[in-house]
Each structure stands twice: as C-alpha cells, then as structure tokens.
Design a protein around this motif. Structure first.
Motif, PDB file in Angstrom:
ATOM      1  N   PRO A 149      10.877  -0.324  -1.201  1.00 33.81           N
ATOM      2  CA  PRO A 149      10.149  -1.061  -0.163  1.00 33.81           C
ATOM      3  C   PRO A 149       9.427  -0.074   0.759  1.00 33.81           C
ATOM      4  O   PRO A 149       9.926   1.019   1.022  1.00 33.81           O
ATOM      5  CB  PRO A 149      11.256  -1.791   0.598  1.00 33.81           C
ATOM      6  CG  PRO A 149      12.416  -1.835  -0.338  1.00 33.81           C
ATOM      7  CD  PRO A 149      12.318  -0.585  -1.161  1.00 33.81           C
ATOM      8  N   ILE A 150       8.241  -0.482   1.219  1.00 32.79           N
ATOM      9  CA  ILE A 150       7.450   0.360   2.124  1.00 32.79           C
ATOM     10  C   ILE A 150       6.963  -0.468   3.301  1.00 32.79           C
ATOM     11  O   ILE A 150       6.936  -1.701   3.230  1.00 32.79           O
ATOM     12  CB  ILE A 150       6.249   1.011   1.397  1.00 32.79           C
ATOM     13  CG1 ILE A 150       5.375  -0.050   0.715  1.00 32.79           C
ATOM     14  CG2 ILE A 150       6.733   2.053   0.388  1.00 32.79           C
ATOM     15  CD1 ILE A 150       4.070   0.469   0.155  1.00 32.79           C
ATOM     16  N   SER A 151       6.545   0.213   4.358  1.00 29.36           N
ATOM     17  CA  SER A 151       6.107  -0.487   5.563  1.00 29.36           C
ATOM     18  C   SER A 151       4.635  -0.876   5.518  1.00 29.36           C
ATOM     19  O   SER A 151       4.227  -1.804   6.188  1.00 29.36           O
ATOM     20  CB  SER A 151       6.395   0.360   6.806  1.00 29.36           C
ATOM     21  OG  SER A 151       5.770   1.614   6.684  1.00 29.36           O
ATOM     22  N   ARG A 152       3.820  -0.181   4.745  1.00 32.90           N
ATOM     23  CA  ARG A 152       2.406  -0.565   4.693  1.00 32.90           C
ATOM     24  C   ARG A 152       2.249  -1.819   3.847  1.00 32.90           C
ATOM     25  O   ARG A 152       3.079  -2.140   3.014  1.00 32.90           O
ATOM     26  CB  ARG A 152       1.544   0.579   4.180  1.00 32.90           C
ATOM     27  CG  ARG A 152       1.716   0.935   2.735  1.00 32.90           C
ATOM     28  CD  ARG A 152       0.737   2.046   2.362  1.00 32.90           C
ATOM     29  NE  ARG A 152       1.052   2.592   1.057  1.00 32.90           N
ATOM     30  CZ  ARG A 152       0.390   3.574   0.503  1.00 32.90           C
ATOM     31  NH1 ARG A 152      -0.607   4.144   1.135  1.00 32.90           N
ATOM     32  NH2 ARG A 152       0.725   4.019  -0.685  1.00 32.90           N
ATOM     33  N   ALA A 186       5.770  -5.324   0.993  1.00 32.51           N
ATOM     34  CA  ALA A 186       5.314  -4.490  -0.116  1.00 32.51           C
ATOM     35  C   ALA A 186       6.360  -3.493  -0.595  1.00 32.51           C
ATOM     36  O   ALA A 186       7.276  -3.113   0.137  1.00 32.51           O
ATOM     37  CB  ALA A 186       4.053  -3.731   0.316  1.00 32.51           C
ATOM     38  N   VAL A 187       6.155  -3.073  -1.846  1.00 35.95           N
ATOM     39  CA  VAL A 187       6.909  -1.965  -2.427  1.00 35.95           C
ATOM     40  C   VAL A 187       5.904  -0.978  -3.000  1.00 35.95           C
ATOM     41  O   VAL A 187       4.740  -1.316  -3.215  1.00 35.95           O
ATOM     42  CB  VAL A 187       7.876  -2.422  -3.540  1.00 35.95           C
ATOM     43  CG1 VAL A 187       8.943  -3.345  -3.001  1.00 35.95           C
ATOM     44  CG2 VAL A 187       7.145  -3.041  -4.703  1.00 35.95           C
ATOM     45  N   GLU A 188       6.405   0.224  -3.249  1.00 40.82           N
ATOM     46  CA  GLU A 188       5.585   1.232  -3.913  1.00 40.82           C
ATOM     47  C   GLU A 188       6.283   1.652  -5.198  1.00 40.82           C
ATOM     48  O   GLU A 188       7.487   1.958  -5.188  1.00 40.82           O
ATOM     49  CB  GLU A 188       5.388   2.455  -3.018  1.00 40.82           C
ATOM     50  CG  GLU A 188       4.510   3.508  -3.662  1.00 40.82           C
ATOM     51  CD  GLU A 188       4.213   4.694  -2.752  1.00 40.82           C
ATOM     52  OE1 GLU A 188       3.411   5.546  -3.160  1.00 40.82           O
ATOM     53  OE2 GLU A 188       4.786   4.781  -1.659  1.00 40.82           O
ATOM     54  N   ILE A 189       5.538   1.635  -6.292  1.00 38.92           N
ATOM     55  CA  ILE A 189       6.053   2.181  -7.545  1.00 38.92           C
ATOM     56  C   ILE A 189       5.915   3.691  -7.457  1.00 38.92           C
ATOM     57  O   ILE A 189       4.869   4.207  -7.093  1.00 38.92           O
ATOM     58  CB  ILE A 189       5.299   1.608  -8.759  1.00 38.92           C
ATOM     59  CG1 ILE A 189       5.687   0.153  -8.943  1.00 38.92           C
ATOM     60  CG2 ILE A 189       5.576   2.438 -10.012  1.00 38.92           C
ATOM     61  CD1 ILE A 189       5.008  -0.541 -10.104  1.00 38.92           C
TER      62      ILE A 189
END
Length: 161
Positions: free
Chosen positions: A76-79, A83-86
């Motif tokens: 999981p990411i804050s932007r 959202a998540v980032e692979i």
C-alpha cells in the motif's frame, strides 16, 4: 499463497528467503547496468516484514527446483486513491520468455483487487524494455510521477472505478 505455473512454484516469502531474493534482484539490476541500493531503493528487500507484510502488502518468490529465481511484490502507498505499488518484479534471465512475468502480474492484480484497492502504481526504468512492454500491454498508463531515483517511468492502472 502457493501456486504452480509450468515448472515454477510461486509462494509467499519466508524469512529464510531474504538473501536469495535480494541476490535475484541485485543480479537483474546489475545485468541492466542499474545500481543495487540496499540502503535506498532496495531497502524494502532487506526489510520485507516492515515494508510489505506488516503494511498489508505481499512479497512472493518464484522457485524452480527449490531455488529462488524470481520475485514479485506489492505494498500500500499514500499517493493516489486507495492505492498500492507493484514492486520488485524481477526474473533471472534464464527463466524469461515463458510467460511467467505476465502470469505474475495478473496474479498480483487479482490479489490486489480482492483487497478492494482502486489503483495500482509502478515504476520502472526504460532500459527494462521487456517490463515496459508488459506493463503497457497490460493496461498501465504512463504518468509523470517518478519517485525512485533509478527509475524514469511511472505507470498507473485503475482497477475499481
């Protein structure tokens, strides 16, 4: 998570995998002339528990004959919006070209969708041409929001409108 794809086993990362997973990533980065940065961009590989497992993400390893030959993860990411980032999707050269990268990306997307995230972000370097083609063919749209120093491309895919 544990599943089979052709002669590969894809499974959740375990503590004993730390150095082998890091070595796969270092090897692929160096193959393309990119820096291995265990204090910066690759710190999450050394700290998988706090970077992925404790934040609601996942980190998978790919094995062939009980040897780790690839990695794939998301966190999981804050932007973005929910959202998540692979991250850390790397395969050693000898196992590329078998559809494994596409399969891993699809499985990551399924795991992410089940958790009701809305966006998937990822960053890569244009020198990783196979990865760029895979992401673009899989519906990822280029965005101007690169945060990682060694990367020059960022992509976004919305999964739950």
């Amino acid at each position: 998570m544990k599943q089979k794809y052709q002669e590969f086993i894809i499974r959740d990362w375990q503590k004993g995998d730390r150095m082998a997973a890091a070595e796969v990533i270092r090897t692929v980065l160096e193959e393309y002339g990119l820096p291995w940065q265990p204090e910066l961009a690759d710190r999450d590989v050394i700290e998988i528990e706090s970077a992925y497992l404790e934040t609601g993400g996942e980190f998978w390893v790919v094995e062939k004959n009980s040897t780790i030959v690839g990695t794939a993860a998301y966190q999981p990411i804050s932007r973005g919006q929910n959202a998540v980032e692979i991250r850390k999707m790397y395969l050693l050269p000898e196992i590329r070209g078998k559809g494994l990268g596409k399969y891993l990306l699809q499985e990551l997307e399924k795991a992410i969708a089940v958790k009701d995230y809305q966006e998937i972000w990822l960053e890569t370097a244009s020198i990783l041409k196979e990865a760029v083609v895979l992401y673009e063919r899989s519906g990822y749209q280029p965005v101007n929001d690169v945060e990682t120093e060694r990367c020059d491309l960022a992509y976004l895919k919305k999964i739950h409108p």
